[in-house]
Design a protein around this motif. Structure first.
Motif, PDB file in Angstrom:
ATOM      1  N   ARG A  86      23.787  35.505  36.685  1.00 52.58           N
ATOM      2  CA  ARG A  86      25.050  34.768  36.716  1.00 52.58           C
ATOM      3  C   ARG A  86      26.210  35.498  37.322  1.00 52.58           C
ATOM      4  NH1 ARG A  86      21.657  32.190  34.144  1.00 52.58           N
ATOM      5  NH2 ARG A  86      21.950  30.694  32.338  1.00 52.58           N
ATOM      6  N   PRO A  87      26.146  35.354  38.782  1.00 52.83           N
ATOM      7  CA  PRO A  87      27.048  36.243  39.431  1.00 52.83           C
ATOM      8  C   PRO A  87      28.629  35.511  39.057  1.00 52.83           C
ATOM      9  CG  PRO A  87      25.755  34.611  40.777  1.00 52.83           C
ATOM     10  CD  PRO A  87      25.142  34.547  39.555  1.00 52.83           C
ATOM     11  N   ASN A  88      28.608  34.177  38.922  1.00 47.14           N
ATOM     12  CA  ASN A  88      29.653  33.829  38.567  1.00 47.14           C
ATOM     13  C   ASN A  88      30.831  34.432  37.278  1.00 47.14           C
ATOM     14  OD1 ASN A  88      28.149  32.509  36.834  1.00 47.14           O
ATOM     15  ND2 ASN A  88      29.636  30.798  36.460  1.00 47.14           N
ATOM     16  N   MET A  89      29.968  35.009  36.577  1.00 48.58           N
ATOM     17  CA  MET A  89      30.667  35.689  35.620  1.00 48.58           C
ATOM     18  C   MET A  89      31.360  37.154  36.085  1.00 48.58           C
ATOM     19  SD  MET A  89      27.979  35.992  32.535  1.00 48.58           S
ATOM     20  CE  MET A  89      27.408  34.680  31.384  1.00 48.58           C
ATOM     21  N   PHE A  90      31.150  37.274  37.266  1.00 45.45           N
ATOM     22  CA  PHE A  90      31.721  38.581  37.965  1.00 45.45           C
ATOM     23  C   PHE A  90      32.870  38.104  38.865  1.00 45.45           C
ATOM     24  CE2 PHE A  90      27.892  39.955  35.712  1.00 45.45           C
ATOM     25  CZ  PHE A  90      28.152  40.904  35.084  1.00 45.45           C
ATOM     26  N   THR A  91      33.086  36.899  39.022  1.00 46.76           N
ATOM     27  CA  THR A  91      33.959  36.525  39.976  1.00 46.76           C
ATOM     28  C   THR A  91      35.398  37.237  39.715  1.00 46.76           C
ATOM     29  OG1 THR A  91      32.617  34.500  40.608  1.00 46.76           O
ATOM     30  CG2 THR A  91      35.111  34.704  41.285  1.00 46.76           C
ATOM     31  N   TYR A  92      36.124  38.013  40.851  1.00 46.73           N
ATOM     32  CA  TYR A  92      37.325  38.522  40.763  1.00 46.73           C
ATOM     33  C   TYR A  92      38.261  37.243  40.876  1.00 46.73           C
ATOM     34  CZ  TYR A  92      41.329  41.367  41.724  1.00 46.73           C
ATOM     35  OH  TYR A  92      42.694  41.840  41.336  1.00 46.73           O
ATOM     36  N   ARG A  93      39.154  37.231  39.679  1.00 42.03           N
ATOM     37  CA  ARG A  93      40.033  36.074  39.753  1.00 42.03           C
ATOM     38  C   ARG A  93      41.535  36.691  40.192  1.00 42.03           C
ATOM     39  NH1 ARG A  93      36.016  35.724  36.635  1.00 42.03           N
ATOM     40  NH2 ARG A  93      35.082  34.042  36.084  1.00 42.03           N
ATOM     41  N   GLY A  94      41.818  38.137  40.506  1.00 44.39           N
ATOM     42  CA  GLY A  94      43.067  38.449  40.709  1.00 44.39           C
ATOM     43  C   GLY A  94      43.954  38.908  39.699  1.00 44.39           C
ATOM     44  N   PRO A  95      44.778  39.685  40.002  1.00 44.12           N
ATOM     45  CA  PRO A  95      45.837  40.088  39.038  1.00 44.12           C
ATOM     46  C   PRO A  95      46.375  38.884  38.549  1.00 44.12           C
ATOM     47  CG  PRO A  95      46.450  40.969  40.975  1.00 44.12           C
ATOM     48  CD  PRO A  95      45.238  40.381  41.145  1.00 44.12           C
ATOM     49  N   THR A  96      46.738  38.890  37.215  1.00 46.97           N
ATOM     50  CA  THR A  96      47.696  37.981  36.373  1.00 46.97           C
ATOM     51  C   THR A  96      49.017  38.302  36.202  1.00 46.97           C
ATOM     52  OG1 THR A  96      46.795  38.420  34.393  1.00 46.97           O
ATOM     53  CG2 THR A  96      45.448  36.537  35.464  1.00 46.97           C
ATOM     54  N   SER A  97      49.443  39.592  36.679  1.00 48.81           N
ATOM     55  CA  SER A  97      50.870  39.930  36.172  1.00 48.81           C
ATOM     56  C   SER A  97      51.094  40.692  37.358  1.00 48.81           C
ATOM     57  CB  SER A  97      50.620  41.043  34.868  1.00 48.81           C
ATOM     58  OG  SER A  97      51.893  41.438  34.770  1.00 48.81           O
ATOM     59  N   PRO A  98      52.249  40.852  37.917  1.00 49.47           N
ATOM     60  CA  PRO A  98      52.736  41.770  38.922  1.00 49.47           C
ATOM     61  C   PRO A  98      52.957  43.212  38.270  1.00 49.47           C
ATOM     62  CG  PRO A  98      54.375  40.304  38.059  1.00 49.47           C
ATOM     63  CD  PRO A  98      53.372  39.865  37.569  1.00 49.47           C
ATOM     64  N   ASN A  99      53.174  43.397  36.853  1.00 53.51           N
ATOM     65  CA  ASN A  99      53.535  44.645  36.468  1.00 53.51           C
ATOM     66  C   ASN A  99      52.148  45.405  36.134  1.00 53.51           C
ATOM     67  OD1 ASN A  99      56.204  44.120  36.664  1.00 53.51           O
ATOM     68  ND2 ASN A  99      56.189  43.027  34.466  1.00 53.51           N
ATOM     69  N   ASP A 100      51.036  44.483  35.801  1.00 52.17           N
ATOM     70  CA  ASP A 100      49.908  45.328  35.239  1.00 52.17           C
ATOM     71  C   ASP A 100      48.682  44.849  36.101  1.00 52.17           C
ATOM     72  OD1 ASP A 100      47.803  46.284  34.039  1.00 52.17           O
ATOM     73  OD2 ASP A 100      47.776  45.249  32.068  1.00 52.17           O
ATOM     74  N   LEU A 101      48.246  45.677  37.022  1.00 50.87           N
ATOM     75  CA  LEU A 101      47.243  45.303  38.077  1.00 50.87           C
ATOM     76  C   LEU A 101      45.810  45.186  37.559  1.00 50.87           C
ATOM     77  CD1 LEU A 101      48.360  47.474  41.357  1.00 50.87           C
ATOM     78  CD2 LEU A 101      48.619  44.929  40.552  1.00 50.87           C
ATOM     79  N   SER A 102      45.867  45.720  36.133  1.00 51.18           N
ATOM     80  CA  SER A 102      44.482  45.514  35.405  1.00 51.18           C
ATOM     81  C   SER A 102      44.412  44.321  34.642  1.00 51.18           C
ATOM     82  CB  SER A 102      44.067  46.647  34.409  1.00 51.18           C
ATOM     83  OG  SER A 102      45.261  46.588  33.508  1.00 51.18           O
ATOM     84  N   ALA A 103      45.676  43.303  34.648  1.00 44.50           N
ATOM     85  CA  ALA A 103      45.594  42.159  33.935  1.00 44.50           C
ATOM     86  C   ALA A 103      44.718  41.333  34.801  1.00 44.50           C
ATOM     87  CB  ALA A 103      46.944  41.646  33.672  1.00 44.50           C
ATOM     88  N   GLY A 104      43.790  40.600  33.852  1.00 46.82           N
ATOM     89  CA  GLY A 104      42.937  39.593  34.508  1.00 46.82           C
ATOM     90  C   GLY A 104      41.492  40.071  34.758  1.00 46.82           C
ATOM     91  N   ASN A 105      41.307  41.616  34.414  1.00 48.30           N
ATOM     92  CA  ASN A 105      40.012  42.036  34.964  1.00 48.30           C
ATOM     93  C   ASN A 105      39.208  41.539  33.771  1.00 48.30           C
ATOM     94  OD1 ASN A 105      40.901  43.399  36.999  1.00 48.30           O
ATOM     95  ND2 ASN A 105      40.945  45.253  36.036  1.00 48.30           N
ATOM     96  N   THR A 106      37.718  41.413  34.198  1.00 47.05           N
ATOM     97  CA  THR A 106      36.613  40.872  33.230  1.00 47.05           C
ATOM     98  C   THR A 106      36.259  42.262  32.469  1.00 47.05           C
ATOM     99  OG1 THR A 106      35.862  39.688  35.024  1.00 47.05           O
ATOM    100  CG2 THR A 106      34.330  40.036  32.964  1.00 47.05           C
ATOM    101  N   HIS A 107      36.095  42.154  31.015  1.00 44.81           N
ATOM    102  CA  HIS A 107      35.763  43.200  30.009  1.00 44.81           C
ATOM    103  C   HIS A 107      34.516  42.370  29.501  1.00 44.81           C
ATOM    104  CE1 HIS A 107      40.090  43.494  30.190  1.00 44.81           C
ATOM    105  NE2 HIS A 107      39.837  44.999  30.063  1.00 44.81           N
ATOM    106  N   ILE A 108      33.586  43.569  28.739  1.00 43.59           N
ATOM    107  CA  ILE A 108      32.660  43.349  27.908  1.00 43.59           C
ATOM    108  C   ILE A 108      33.053  43.666  26.643  1.00 43.59           C
ATOM    109  CG2 ILE A 108      30.961  43.524  29.764  1.00 43.59           C
ATOM    110  CD1 ILE A 108      30.416  46.550  28.717  1.00 43.59           C
TER     111      ILE A 108
END
Length: 142
Positions: free
Chosen positions: A65-87
């Motif tokens: 399922r390659p779509n599970m790893f699609t990068y969606r970009g940061p969701t916050s200008p203050n926190d660049l790790s916001a929006g990253n996929t976790h497990i």
């Protein structure tokens, strides 16, 4: 002219010899369509495929399922790790996706993908606005 007269019957005989014959079985054959895969769930059957079990979990899940790893970009200008996929293993604490490279798929019952909204509802602020891949290794944790 003689060559043409001899050629025409030869072509007709050759064409009829090469023609396919009708099969005698008039039985209707039904073809079952493949079951549609849920894009957000990887089943045990898919995980037990020999081509998958020979890989580490990160490579296997990216293959399935390659779509599970699609990068969606940061969701916050203050926190660049916001929006990253976790497990998460069995809905436990969240971990970085890179941890999958040290795991195999043999112990997983299924793998579920929670989009950002579902992850926020399940894990609260810890999801940090990103999706979560849940590795279910205990059937009771579904």
């Amino acid at each position: 002219m003689r060559f043409t007269r001899a050629l025409i019957p030869a072509v007709i005989i050759l064409a009829s010899a090469c023609a396919s014959s009708q099969a005698n079985d008039n039985e209707l054959r039904t073809v079952q369509p493949k079951a549609k895969k849920n894009p957000n769930v990887i089943t045990r059957e898919e995980l037990m495929d020999p081509a998958i079990t020979s890989r580490d979990a990160l490579t296997a899940l990216r293959h399935l399922r390659p779509n599970m790893f699609t990068y969606r970009g940061p969701t916050s200008p203050n926190d660049l790790s916001a929006g990253n996929t976790h497990i998460s293993q069995d809905y436990g604490p969240l971990m970085p996706v890179d941890n999958l490279s040290a795991m195999n798929t043999m112990t997983f019952v299924e793998v579920r993908f929670l989009n950002a909204e579902q992850a926020q509802a399940r894990f609260g602020l810890n999801a940090n606005g990103g999706p979560v891949i849940v590795l279910v290794s205990n059937a009771d944790a579904r």
